[in-house]
Design a protein around this motif. Structure first.
Motif, PDB file in Angstrom:
ATOM      1  N   LYS A 214      -4.027 -21.882  35.636  1.00 31.13           N
ATOM      2  CA  LYS A 214      -4.737 -20.657  36.019  1.00 31.13           C
ATOM      3  C   LYS A 214      -6.181 -20.639  35.532  1.00 31.13           C
ATOM      4  O   LYS A 214      -7.051 -20.040  36.165  1.00 31.13           O
ATOM      5  CB  LYS A 214      -3.986 -19.425  35.499  1.00 31.13           C
ATOM      6  CG  LYS A 214      -3.891 -19.320  33.989  1.00 31.13           C
ATOM      7  CD  LYS A 214      -3.148 -18.053  33.590  1.00 31.13           C
ATOM      8  CE  LYS A 214      -3.081 -17.914  32.061  1.00 31.13           C
ATOM      9  NZ  LYS A 214      -2.371 -16.677  31.656  1.00 31.13           N
ATOM     10  N   GLU A 215      -6.448 -21.293  34.393  1.00 32.07           N
ATOM     11  CA  GLU A 215      -7.816 -21.326  33.878  1.00 32.07           C
ATOM     12  C   GLU A 215      -8.663 -22.301  34.693  1.00 32.07           C
ATOM     13  O   GLU A 215      -8.166 -23.276  35.244  1.00 32.07           O
ATOM     14  CB  GLU A 215      -7.844 -21.743  32.405  1.00 32.07           C
ATOM     15  CG  GLU A 215      -7.079 -20.822  31.469  1.00 32.07           C
ATOM     16  CD  GLU A 215      -5.630 -21.243  31.285  1.00 32.07           C
ATOM     17  OE1 GLU A 215      -4.958 -20.694  30.387  1.00 32.07           O
ATOM     18  OE2 GLU A 215      -5.169 -22.110  32.060  1.00 32.07           O
TER      19      GLU A 215
ATOM     20  N   ILE B 286     -16.119 -34.046  30.436  1.00 32.55           N
ATOM     21  CA  ILE B 286     -15.210 -32.898  30.522  1.00 32.55           C
ATOM     22  C   ILE B 286     -15.079 -32.205  29.165  1.00 32.55           C
ATOM     23  O   ILE B 286     -14.853 -30.999  29.105  1.00 32.55           O
ATOM     24  CB  ILE B 286     -13.834 -33.284  31.084  1.00 32.55           C
ATOM     25  CG1 ILE B 286     -13.077 -34.225  30.136  1.00 32.55           C
ATOM     26  CG2 ILE B 286     -13.975 -33.920  32.454  1.00 32.55           C
ATOM     27  CD1 ILE B 286     -11.606 -34.391  30.515  1.00 32.55           C
ATOM     28  N   LEU B 287     -15.256 -32.958  28.084  1.00 34.63           N
ATOM     29  CA  LEU B 287     -15.177 -32.327  26.761  1.00 34.63           C
ATOM     30  C   LEU B 287     -16.392 -31.427  26.516  1.00 34.63           C
ATOM     31  O   LEU B 287     -16.278 -30.411  25.819  1.00 34.63           O
ATOM     32  CB  LEU B 287     -15.063 -33.395  25.676  1.00 34.63           C
ATOM     33  CG  LEU B 287     -13.743 -34.187  25.702  1.00 34.63           C
ATOM     34  CD1 LEU B 287     -13.782 -35.334  24.710  1.00 34.63           C
ATOM     35  CD2 LEU B 287     -12.549 -33.277  25.428  1.00 34.63           C
TER      36      LEU B 287
ATOM     37  N   GLN C 230     -17.844 -25.155  26.923  1.00 35.11           N
ATOM     38  CA  GLN C 230     -18.373 -24.039  27.710  1.00 35.11           C
ATOM     39  C   GLN C 230     -17.267 -23.139  28.240  1.00 35.11           C
ATOM     40  O   GLN C 230     -17.520 -22.232  29.041  1.00 35.11           O
ATOM     41  CB  GLN C 230     -19.216 -24.588  28.867  1.00 35.11           C
ATOM     42  CG  GLN C 230     -20.404 -25.427  28.413  1.00 35.11           C
ATOM     43  CD  GLN C 230     -21.068 -26.190  29.545  1.00 35.11           C
ATOM     44  OE1 GLN C 230     -20.783 -25.937  30.725  1.00 35.11           O
ATOM     45  NE2 GLN C 230     -21.948 -27.116  29.207  1.00 35.11           N
ATOM     46  N   GLY C 231     -16.024 -23.399  27.817  1.00 31.96           N
ATOM     47  CA  GLY C 231     -14.928 -22.510  28.163  1.00 31.96           C
ATOM     48  C   GLY C 231     -13.932 -23.012  29.179  1.00 31.96           C
ATOM     49  O   GLY C 231     -12.944 -22.328  29.471  1.00 31.96           O
ATOM     50  N   MET C 232     -14.173 -24.203  29.750  1.00 36.25           N
ATOM     51  CA  MET C 232     -13.225 -24.748  30.711  1.00 36.25           C
ATOM     52  C   MET C 232     -12.098 -25.500  29.992  1.00 36.25           C
ATOM     53  O   MET C 232     -12.263 -25.944  28.865  1.00 36.25           O
ATOM     54  CB  MET C 232     -13.932 -25.713  31.679  1.00 36.25           C
ATOM     55  CG  MET C 232     -14.851 -25.047  32.669  1.00 36.25           C
ATOM     56  SD  MET C 232     -15.502 -26.274  33.861  1.00 36.25           S
ATOM     57  CE  MET C 232     -16.378 -25.188  34.992  1.00 36.25           C
ATOM     58  N   LYS C 233     -10.982 -25.652  30.672  1.00 33.76           N
ATOM     59  CA  LYS C 233      -9.910 -26.504  30.178  1.00 33.76           C
ATOM     60  C   LYS C 233     -10.245 -27.956  30.500  1.00 33.76           C
ATOM     61  O   LYS C 233     -10.585 -28.285  31.644  1.00 33.76           O
ATOM     62  CB  LYS C 233      -8.581 -26.142  30.848  1.00 33.76           C
ATOM     63  CG  LYS C 233      -7.938 -24.868  30.332  1.00 33.76           C
ATOM     64  CD  LYS C 233      -7.050 -25.163  29.143  1.00 33.76           C
ATOM     65  CE  LYS C 233      -6.220 -23.951  28.769  1.00 33.76           C
ATOM     66  NZ  LYS C 233      -5.365 -24.207  27.603  1.00 33.76           N
ATOM     67  N   ALA C 234     -10.139 -28.834  29.506  1.00 33.45           N
ATOM     68  CA  ALA C 234     -10.387 -30.260  29.722  1.00 33.45           C
ATOM     69  C   ALA C 234      -9.104 -30.914  30.219  1.00 33.45           C
ATOM     70  O   ALA C 234      -8.094 -30.930  29.511  1.00 33.45           O
ATOM     71  CB  ALA C 234     -10.862 -30.915  28.434  1.00 33.45           C
TER      72      ALA C 234
ATOM     73  N   GLY D 150      -8.920 -34.505  22.190  1.00 32.46           N
ATOM     74  CA  GLY D 150      -9.115 -33.079  22.409  1.00 32.46           C
ATOM     75  C   GLY D 150      -8.874 -32.635  23.838  1.00 32.46           C
ATOM     76  O   GLY D 150      -9.262 -31.519  24.216  1.00 32.46           O
ATOM     77  N   VAL D 151      -8.234 -33.483  24.643  1.00 34.92           N
ATOM     78  CA  VAL D 151      -7.893 -33.103  26.014  1.00 34.92           C
ATOM     79  C   VAL D 151      -6.852 -31.992  25.975  1.00 34.92           C
ATOM     80  O   VAL D 151      -5.915 -32.022  25.174  1.00 34.92           O
ATOM     81  CB  VAL D 151      -7.358 -34.326  26.791  1.00 34.92           C
ATOM     82  CG1 VAL D 151      -6.754 -33.916  28.128  1.00 34.92           C
ATOM     83  CG2 VAL D 151      -8.467 -35.351  26.984  1.00 34.92           C
TER      84      VAL D 151
END
Length: 308
Positions: A13-14, A37-38, A43-47, A82-83
């Motif tokens: 959903k994110e 992607i990290l 910035q608030g996205m899911k990696a 950190g994924v």
């Protein structure tokens, strides 16, 4: 880290930042892609890492030899990095027939909710690999996501690739492998019981039995390190079938550690290969084997003292 595997039915959903690729070896080129992607995660996205299982090369029978990283090793690496989500999307006759446009709309947007995609220049996806970076860019405006295509990373005048790393592993050039990966080539798994010959000879060892799909370097003795519960221990590792005492043709990764006497059977460890020392050899008897093992251990001790 959430792992989505063995299913095509999921929804995130994110808003996500996704890296797409095979990631065999997770070399410096892959790390450059993953760093993108990290940064979006900050910035608030899911990696999210998206990969197929089995890989397209395995599914279509285009690969020879083993894999640089097993499924379990990839999972461990991505989690440490950190994924947030790893998607091991099942590749089968039905999913392989997905049209590239449908892959973007139904999977990347519909299931993964991507806002940003990072991929290599040679990206291919969808039916017969017809999807590419050009298609992603064309659809990005309509569907509202960003695309970043990552330039290739070179070592000297040669592109760093899984193929290049594989060649160096097969040669036993562990120093070049480290240069390409940014870390040592390693084996991850649980410590298992061996034939306890090392213990009977006064040189107890720690045994791993690598998975069948894992690419093995040349059989022989390597200077090594073992990672266990956050600590690093210097050692010397034999990769092979121990032909002097065995005829079962089972390859093991057997490590002698200096000044280590803990019982860690069943525990998870990582064995890193630093440098090739000598090839595997069948000795005429156990006494000759023991003498060579003692020489290997003493030479390894000197190697690690210089390496510290």
């Amino acid at each position: 880290m959430q792992i989505i595997h063995d299913t095509t039915e999921f929804h995130i959903k994110e808003k996500t930042a996704a890296a797409i690729g095979k990631f065999d070896g997770i070399h410096k080129g892959h790390e450059k892609l993953l760093s993108c992607i990290l940064r979006r995660k900050e910035q608030g996205m899911k990696a999210v890492v998206f990969t197929f299982h089995p890989s397209a090369a395995v599914f279509f029978g285009q690969t020879a030899g083993g894999e640089l990283t097993t499924r379990e090793e990839k999972r461990s690496y991505f989690e440490k990095l950190g994924v947030d989500v790893l998607i091991e999307f099942p590749l089968n006759a039905q999913t392989a027939a997905t049209l590239p446009e449908d892959f973007v709309r139904e999977i990347l947007i519909g299931k993964m909710n991507v806002g940003f995609i990072a991929a290599g220049e040679d990206l291919s996806f969808g039916f017969r690999g017809r999807g590419n970076q050009k298609l992603l860019r064309e659809m990005s405006g309509e569907l509202g996501f960003q695309v970043q295509i990552i330039d290739k990373v070179f070592c000297g005048d040669r592109e760093i690739s899984s193929t290049y790393v594989r060649e160096m592993v097969e040669k036993g050039d562990m120093l070049k492998v480290k240069e390409l990966l940014g870390r040592y080539y390693s084996f991850e798994g649980q410590v298992e019981q061996g034939n306890r010959l090392g213990r009977r000879l006064g040189m107890p060892t720690i045994n791993l039995y690598p998975r069948e799909e894992k690419l093995l370097p040349p059989r022989g003795v390597y200077y090594s390190k073992l990672l266990f519960e956050g600590c690093t221990y210097p050692g010397i590792t034999n990769i092979g079938m121990k032909p002097t005492v065995n005829d079962n043709h089972i390859v093991s990764v057997e490590t002698y550690l200096y000044d280590f006497d803990r019982d860690i059977y069943g525990k998870k460890i990582v064995t890193e290969l630093l440098q090739f020392k000598r090839p595997e050899h069948k000795f005429q008897d156990v006494e000759h084997l023991k003498a060579q093992m003692q020489r290997d251990i003493e030479e390894g001790r000197r190697f690690h003292e210089l390496d510290m």
